[in-house]
Design an enzyme around this catalytic site. Structure first.
Site, short mmCIF file in Angstrom:
data_model
loop_
_atom_site.label_atom_id
_atom_site.label_comp_id
_atom_site.label_asym_id
_atom_site.label_seq_id
_atom_site.Cartn_x
_atom_site.Cartn_y
_atom_site.Cartn_z
CG HIS A 104 -1.82 -1.22 1.27
ND1 HIS A 104 -1.88 -2.05 2.35
CD2 HIS A 104 -2.64 -1.75 0.32
CE1 HIS A 104 -2.72 -3.06 2.08
NE2 HIS A 104 -3.18 -2.90 0.87
CG MET A 109 -0.07 1.88 5.04
SD MET A 109 -1.03 0.35 5.02
CE MET A 109 -0.84 -0.16 6.74
CU LIG Z 1 -0.76 -2.00 4.04
#
Ligand SMILES: [Cu+2]
Length: 116
Positions: A104, A109
């Site tokens: 991500h 993230m």
């Molecule tokens: Cu993640």
């Protein structure tokens, strides 16, 4: 006589208290995936003291991991799938450590551990 005993006890308690506080390291938790269902670490920045530990806890929108570029010893490349799955990393050296979740990273993230 009694007073000197109390004074002695007080000194001992004080010494113990200082000794404990200087060696007690703490553990802070970082959730992987926010409670609100965002692809983010929560909190995304934690500030700790040298010797403290960060506990990464898988939360929502798995799988996640946490990779620290240049710090393989702190990285956890294995993907966590199950909610509640966790691991811990101890930070002994002051500095700023940026990390990200491999699946991500593109979604933003990323996180930071500041060790004082
Ligand atoms: Cu993640």
């Amino acid at each position: 006589m009694l007073r000197s005993i109390f004074a002695g006890l007080f000194a001992i308690v004080l010494t113990l208290g200082i000794g404990i506080s200087s060696v007690s390291a703490k553990t802070v938790e970082v959730k992987l995936g926010t409670d609100a269902g965002m692809l983010a670490f929560e909190p995304s920045t934690v500030t700790i003291s040298a010797g403290d530990t960060v506990k990464f806890v898988n939360n929502k929108l798995a799988p996640h991991n946490a990779v620290f570029d240049g710090h393989e010893e702190l990285s956890h490349a294995d993907l966590a799938f199950a909610p509640g799955e966790s691991w811990e990393e101890t930070f002994d050296t002051p500095g700023t450590y940026d990390y990200y979740c491999e699946p991500h990273r593109g979604a933003g993230m990323v996180g930071k551990v500041v060790v004082e």
